[in-house]
Structure formats: structure tokens, C-alpha cells
Design a protein around this motif. Structure first.
Motif, PDB file in Angstrom:
ATOM      1  N   THR A 203      -2.362   6.435  -4.666  1.00 59.26           N
ATOM      2  CA  THR A 203      -1.070   7.093  -4.878  1.00 59.26           C
ATOM      3  C   THR A 203       0.083   6.152  -4.539  1.00 59.26           C
ATOM      4  O   THR A 203       1.141   6.187  -5.188  1.00 59.26           O
ATOM      5  CB  THR A 203      -0.976   8.366  -4.023  1.00 59.26           C
ATOM      6  N   ARG A 204      -0.100   5.314  -3.563  1.00 61.27           N
ATOM      7  CA  ARG A 204       0.946   4.367  -3.170  1.00 61.27           C
ATOM      8  C   ARG A 204       0.977   3.138  -4.066  1.00 61.27           C
ATOM      9  O   ARG A 204       1.749   2.219  -3.822  1.00 61.27           O
ATOM     10  CB  ARG A 204       0.732   3.934  -1.724  1.00 61.27           C
ATOM     11  N   GLY A 205       0.128   3.118  -5.076  1.00 60.60           N
ATOM     12  CA  GLY A 205       0.182   2.032  -6.037  1.00 60.60           C
ATOM     13  C   GLY A 205      -0.536   0.773  -5.627  1.00 60.60           C
ATOM     14  O   GLY A 205      -0.195  -0.317  -6.104  1.00 60.60           O
ATOM     15  N   LEU A 206      -1.553   0.883  -4.773  1.00 60.45           N
ATOM     16  CA  LEU A 206      -2.250  -0.316  -4.340  1.00 60.45           C
ATOM     17  C   LEU A 206      -3.126  -0.912  -5.436  1.00 60.45           C
ATOM     18  O   LEU A 206      -3.516  -2.069  -5.351  1.00 60.45           O
ATOM     19  CB  LEU A 206      -3.111  -0.010  -3.100  1.00 60.45           C
ATOM     20  N   GLY A 207      -3.456  -0.117  -6.451  1.00 57.47           N
ATOM     21  CA  GLY A 207      -4.314  -0.635  -7.503  1.00 57.47           C
ATOM     22  C   GLY A 207      -3.578  -1.106  -8.732  1.00 57.47           C
ATOM     23  O   GLY A 207      -4.205  -1.467  -9.733  1.00 57.47           O
ATOM     24  N   THR A 208      -2.255  -1.125  -8.696  1.00 59.08           N
ATOM     25  CA  THR A 208      -1.490  -1.547  -9.866  1.00 59.08           C
ATOM     26  C   THR A 208      -1.580  -3.057 -10.054  1.00 59.08           C
ATOM     27  O   THR A 208      -1.624  -3.817  -9.079  1.00 59.08           O
ATOM     28  CB  THR A 208      -0.013  -1.147  -9.701  1.00 59.08           C
ATOM     29  N   PRO A 209      -1.595  -3.531 -11.299  1.00 53.53           N
ATOM     30  CA  PRO A 209      -1.710  -4.983 -11.530  1.00 53.53           C
ATOM     31  C   PRO A 209      -0.433  -5.753 -11.213  1.00 53.53           C
ATOM     32  O   PRO A 209      -0.475  -6.953 -10.992  1.00 53.53           O
ATOM     33  CB  PRO A 209      -2.045  -5.073 -13.019  1.00 53.53           C
ATOM     34  N   GLY A 210       0.713  -5.078 -11.193  1.00 52.36           N
ATOM     35  CA  GLY A 210       1.969  -5.773 -10.936  1.00 52.36           C
ATOM     36  C   GLY A 210       2.163  -6.118  -9.474  1.00 52.36           C
ATOM     37  O   GLY A 210       1.402  -5.700  -8.597  1.00 52.36           O
ATOM     38  N   LYS A 211       3.206  -6.882  -9.207  1.00 49.67           N
ATOM     39  CA  LYS A 211       3.504  -7.299  -7.846  1.00 49.67           C
ATOM     40  C   LYS A 211       4.203  -6.175  -7.101  1.00 49.67           C
ATOM     41  O   LYS A 211       5.158  -5.582  -7.584  1.00 49.67           O
ATOM     42  CB  LYS A 211       4.394  -8.544  -7.857  1.00 49.67           C
ATOM     43  N   ARG A 212       3.723  -5.873  -5.904  1.00 53.75           N
ATOM     44  CA  ARG A 212       4.295  -4.806  -5.094  1.00 53.75           C
ATOM     45  C   ARG A 212       5.445  -5.338  -4.254  1.00 53.75           C
ATOM     46  O   ARG A 212       5.516  -6.525  -3.944  1.00 53.75           O
ATOM     47  CB  ARG A 212       3.234  -4.202  -4.170  1.00 53.75           C
ATOM     48  N   THR A 213       6.328  -4.427  -3.871  1.00 52.45           N
ATOM     49  CA  THR A 213       7.415  -4.763  -2.956  1.00 52.45           C
ATOM     50  C   THR A 213       7.113  -4.177  -1.584  1.00 52.45           C
ATOM     51  O   THR A 213       6.407  -3.172  -1.461  1.00 52.45           O
ATOM     52  CB  THR A 213       8.754  -4.213  -3.465  1.00 52.45           C
ATOM     53  N   ASN A 214       7.643  -4.791  -0.554  1.00 49.29           N
ATOM     54  CA  ASN A 214       7.416  -4.349   0.818  1.00 49.29           C
ATOM     55  C   ASN A 214       8.752  -4.287   1.553  1.00 49.29           C
ATOM     56  O   ASN A 214       9.605  -5.164   1.370  1.00 49.29           O
ATOM     57  CB  ASN A 214       6.481  -5.312   1.548  1.00 49.29           C
ATOM     58  N   ILE A 215       8.890  -3.256   2.366  1.00 48.37           N
ATOM     59  CA  ILE A 215      10.105  -3.121   3.155  1.00 48.37           C
ATOM     60  C   ILE A 215       9.939  -3.736   4.544  1.00 48.37           C
ATOM     61  O   ILE A 215      10.916  -3.890   5.276  1.00 48.37           O
ATOM     62  CB  ILE A 215      10.517  -1.645   3.299  1.00 48.37           C
ATOM     63  N   CYS A 216       8.707  -4.075   4.914  1.00 51.08           N
ATOM     64  CA  CYS A 216       8.493  -4.684   6.227  1.00 51.08           C
ATOM     65  C   CYS A 216       8.752  -6.185   6.142  1.00 51.08           C
ATOM     66  O   CYS A 216       8.633  -6.794   5.075  1.00 51.08           O
ATOM     67  CB  CYS A 216       7.079  -4.410   6.723  1.00 51.08           C
TER      68      CYS A 216
END
Length: 248
Positions: A203-216
Motif C-alpha cells: 500500500t505504501r508503494g514499496l513494490g513500484t518500479p519508480g524511484k521513491r521519495t523519503n521525508i527522513c
């Protein structure tokens, strides 16, 4: 919503997740393969101080004290067992010495792993793994693992409180009933927790092929450099001793 939370407790030791993973590797390797020369004994003693010291500095005094007492009790029992008549020889001696040897080798590694799990949030771990260019087939299971053990421990405490309210204890019901009323619900909870955490990760998008963004925010600081230097020197001395046994 608890399964989606990633904020950790207050920490006084702020290390980069990559530093913590390297520390875990160094502590486990040195304590498992460390030799008996004076130089390597000093290195093992130094690496032994890391997990218990970091747990104490981060405010986890109880865990540090319990694991430290377990370590020294195992070490003392292994040292004095040859002088005790009924432990000096036989099967009991092999069981006691073998168990104490395993504990003295693995308790510091367990303490280091507990420090890493308890002071690293899922967001920090994901950001660190992305910086390391780690594949998703490795990152996603490990990120689920970071939330699995704390959630399972919370479920175990809840099951224990429920059983105590119903009068189920080892003294009253015996070991078989305790396994039935404590272990079976815990196994069922572990299956459900794994499924919920997997769904929450997707649900948090961990399996998406694109690059994720992080707030930490993660990054190396002077304390990371100090830990890296000590761990690298310890691993270097261990490797040198394995390649040239008589040099040290």
C-alpha cells in the motif's frame, strides 16, 4: 494504523542505517571468528563493548543489562565447569560447554541486532537501501522484517496478559497447557502479522518500479566515521590473522 507507523522512539545515538548494518556485520564476524592471540582478544573485547554500550547510551538500560548478565554468566559457567565434579565430564559437560559457547558467541550479535531494529525506522532503512542500490527483492522483505518483530513482541505481551487474567500459568496448568495457550495463539498472530505487514508495504508503494521519495534524512557524520574506522580496523586485523596466523 500501527502497522503503517515508522517513527521510532527517542534516541541519543544517531547513526546512519548503513553504519549500523556494517557494525552488525563486524561484530558478528569478529566474535564468531576471533582468534586467541592477545591482539585479537583486545579487538574482541573492544567489539564486545559496542552493542551493550550503544544500547545503554540509547536509553535501553534494561536490555543492555540483561544481555550483559547473560553473556558474563555463560562465560563464567564455561570457565568454571571443568572444576565442578558433575560438570567436568560426560554428556552434561558437553551440553553446558556447548550452550555457553553458543551464547558467548551470539549474545553480542543479538544485542547489536536489537539495537539496529529498535533505533532504525522503516523509512530510514528504505532510504539507506536505495542509496546502496539494493534490489527490491531484498529491500521489501527486510523492511517488513523491521516491523514484524516489534509487532510480534507486542502481541506476545498481550497474549501473556490475557492468559494471566484467565489464570493460565506454568505452575497451575503445566508446560503442555502453556504451549497450547501461549504458543498456538502466537503462531496464529505471526501469520496474520506477516500478511498485514505485506499488504501495508504494498500500500505504501514499496513494490513500484519508480524511484521513491523519503521525508527522513540520513547521512554520515563524525560518529559514523568513528564506528566505521573501528570496525574496519577490527576486520582488517582479523583478516590479517587468518592469512598470517603467526604474525600476531
Amino acid at each position: 494504523m500501527k502497522l503503517l507507523q515508522t517513527e521510532g522512539a527517542e534516541r541519543t545515538v544517531r547513526l546512519d542505517p548503513r553504519t549500523k548494518m556494517f557494525l552488525l556485520l563486524a561484530v558478528s564476524t569478529v566474535l564468531l571468528l576471533g582468534g586467541s592471540t592477545p591482539a585479537l582478544l583486545a579487538v574482541r573485547g573492544l567489539m564486545l563493548l559496542f552493542p551493550f554500550g550503544l544500547l545503554a547510551i540509547s536509553g535501553r538500560w534494561r536490555a543492555a543489562l540483561l544481555l550483559l548478565v547473560l553473556y558474563f554468566a555463560s562465560y563464567a559457567l564455561m570457565a568454571v565447569s571443568p572444576g565442578i565434579p558433575f560438570l567436568a565430564t560426560g554428556v552434561l559437560n558437553a551440553v553446558v560447554v556447548g550452550s555457553c559457547t553458543v551464547l558467548t558467541r551470539f549474545v553480542p550479535t543479538v544485542a547489536t541486532g536489537y539495537f539496529v531494529l529498535s533505533t532504525t525506522t522503516v523509512s530510514e532503512f528504505m532510504a539507506a537501501m536505495e542509496r546502496l542500490r539494493a534490489p527490491q527483492w531484498l529491500t521489501i522483505p527486510l523492511s517488513v522484517l523491521f516491523r514484524f518483530f516489534p509487532t510480534l513482541a507486542e502481541e506476545a505481551r498481550s497474549i501473556g496478559k490475557a492468559m494471566r487474567m484467565r489464570g493460565v500459568s506454568l505452575a497451575r496448568k503445566g508446560p503442555l497447557a502453556l504451549v497450547e495457550y501461549r504458543l498456538v495463539p502466537l503462531m496464529a498472530c505471526s501469520v496474520r502479522i506477516g500478511e498485514d505487514l505485506s499488504a501495508a508495504s504494498l500500500t505504501r508503494g514499496l513494490g513500484t518500479p519508480g524511484k521513491r521519495t523519503n521525508i527522513c534524512r540520513i547521512g554520515f557524520h563524525w560518529q559514523d566515521a568513528a564506528v566505521f574506522l573501528v570496525c574496519a580496523l577490527a576486520l582488517g586485523l582479523l583478516l590479517f590473522d587468518l592469512m598470517c596466523p603467526k604474525a600476531l
